[in-house]
Design an enzyme around this catalytic site. Structure first.
Site, PDB file in Angstrom:
ATOM      1  N   LYS A  22      35.899 -25.441  95.243  1.00 52.73           N
ATOM      2  CA  LYS A  22      35.406 -24.430  96.185  1.00 52.73           C
ATOM      3  C   LYS A  22      35.863 -24.744  97.596  1.00 52.73           C
ATOM      4  CE  LYS A  22      31.159 -26.889  95.426  1.00 52.73           C
ATOM      5  NZ  LYS A  22      30.476 -26.996  94.167  1.00 52.73           N
ATOM      6  N   LYS A  51      31.670 -40.888 101.702  1.00 53.50           N
ATOM      7  CA  LYS A  51      30.850 -39.814 102.263  1.00 53.50           C
ATOM      8  C   LYS A  51      30.448 -40.107 103.696  1.00 53.50           C
ATOM      9  CE  LYS A  51      28.857 -37.617  98.174  1.00 53.50           C
ATOM     10  NZ  LYS A  51      27.617 -37.257  97.477  1.00 53.50           N
ATOM     11  N   LYS A  92      43.035 -29.966  91.875  1.00 57.63           N
ATOM     12  CA  LYS A  92      41.980 -29.402  91.039  1.00 57.63           C
ATOM     13  C   LYS A  92      41.382 -28.144  91.646  1.00 57.63           C
ATOM     14  CE  LYS A  92      38.632 -32.168  89.374  1.00 57.63           C
ATOM     15  NZ  LYS A  92      37.867 -33.387  89.031  1.00 57.63           N
TER      16      LYS A  92
END
Ligand code: TRP
Length: 334
Positions: A200, A114, A197
């Site tokens: 969004k 991240k 997968k």
């Protein structure tokens, strides 16, 4: 309640939920509430690690909670709450920061990922200490089992290490949780790129079916689903490697009609029919969810009441844990 195993899963209030979230995880939460003592937090404090704008987190928390109720979590059975409504998360979060070392946090692959992705941007210290807050989420509720995917295993491991360390330092106080593999949900892939997968962050929305999508949009997305150019008599068969697009349709169809992908495949010869029928079966599953979701959003009073019920149940357990923890450490009583 069939047994008293306490199970906790939490979800971050980020973005809209889609068919992959539902068939892969949420549906199992709904079933699980009847088998165990289920706690589900919408972890808005975790979302603060990447929040820099006002007015966003609360709205997202409300929508996520509404969706949890809409898919069927029953506030009378499961404990569904917003993390920030239970201030004990922040309290125990700090204490857990003091049970986990800098070195341990430095080894978290999620932090490395991240923070690398945010290179050049603001990297909050909270992104680094995030696992301590997650440990608090889990330990507050005397959680026995945490169903998690592989990406979260390391966080459960650090939670266990922190709890063991705490008990060693201050005496038996915390329940040591275990990571469990969630009941196998469907693996839902993008309708446009069936090798990745459903998510969004897909380039276009065409591959992602949101739980709030209009039925006609859902049907359209399935009609346009990517398959392959096989025209053989046995073109409709379940083969993830050779025919990922078809396999995805079969798996989705099977998941919403309660059959196996192979049994679904046996009924079709043409992709067109399979796409239309799968779209319709998905619409039939999502219709009541979407209706209930918008009903709830139109009734903020009811939604607030449901969340208050959850917060009260959660606080009852959480405050007892914090008290026990304070006593074990020997903090000066207030
Ligand atoms: N870290 C989890 C995720 O990103 C969310 C989470 C926070 C969580 N607290 C938790 C999951 C406690 C399970 C238990 O998906």
């Amino acid at each position: 309640m069939a047994n008293q195993t306490r199970v906790l899963s939490c979800i971050q209030p980020t973005g809209e939920m889609h068919l992959g979230n539902y068939l892969g995880a949420l549906r199992a939460w709904v079933e699980g509430q009847h088998r165990c003592d289920a706690f589900h937090g919408v972890v808005d404090l975790h979302a603060l690690t990447v929040t820099e704008e006002p007015g966003v987190v609360g709205e997202a928390t409300l929508r996520t909670a509404a969706m949890l109720f809409a898919v069927g979590l029953d506030p009378e059975i499961a404990t569904v709450f917003a993390q920030s409504h239970v201030p004990e998360h922040s309290q125990l979060g700090w204490i857990m920061q003091c049970q986990i070392s800098f070195g341990e946090l430095s080894r978290m692959t999620q932090f490395k990922d991240k923070s690398t992705k945010r290179e050049g941007q603001f990297v909050a210290a909270g992104l680094f200490t995030y696992p301590a807050l997650q440990a608090a989420d889990i330990l507050l509720y005397d959680t026995n089992e945490v169903p998690v995917g592989d990406d979260q295993r390391q966080h459960i491991e650090i939670t266990r290490d922190a709890a063991i360390r705490f008990n060693h330092r201050f005496g038996e106080t915390l329940v040591i949780p275990e990571a469990v593999t969630p009941a196998a949900g469907a693996r839902v892939m993008s309708l446009q790129d069936p090798t990745s997968k459903m998510s969004k962050s897909d380039d276009s929305d065409a591959g992602c079916v949101y739980l709030t999508d209009d039925p006609k949009d859902v049907l359209k997305k399935f009609k346009r689903a990517v398959t392959d150019s096989d025209t053989g008599l046995d073109a409709v068969r379940f083969d993830r490697d050779e025919k990922p697009g078809v396999a995805n349709l079969l798996e989705i169809n099977a998941a919403v009609t309660g059959r196996t992908p192979a049994a679904v495949a046996a009924e079709y010869e043409q992709y067109g029919r399979l796409k239309v029928d799968t779209g319709e079966a998905v619409v039939a599953t999502l219709d009541p969810i979407r209706t209930r979701y918008f009903e709830l959003l139109d009734d903020p009073g009811e939604l607030a009441r449901l969340l208050a019920v959850g917060a009260e149940k959660a606080r009852e357990v959480a405050s007892a844990t914090v008290e026990r923890v304070h006593r074990a450490i020997g903090m000066l009583p207030a």
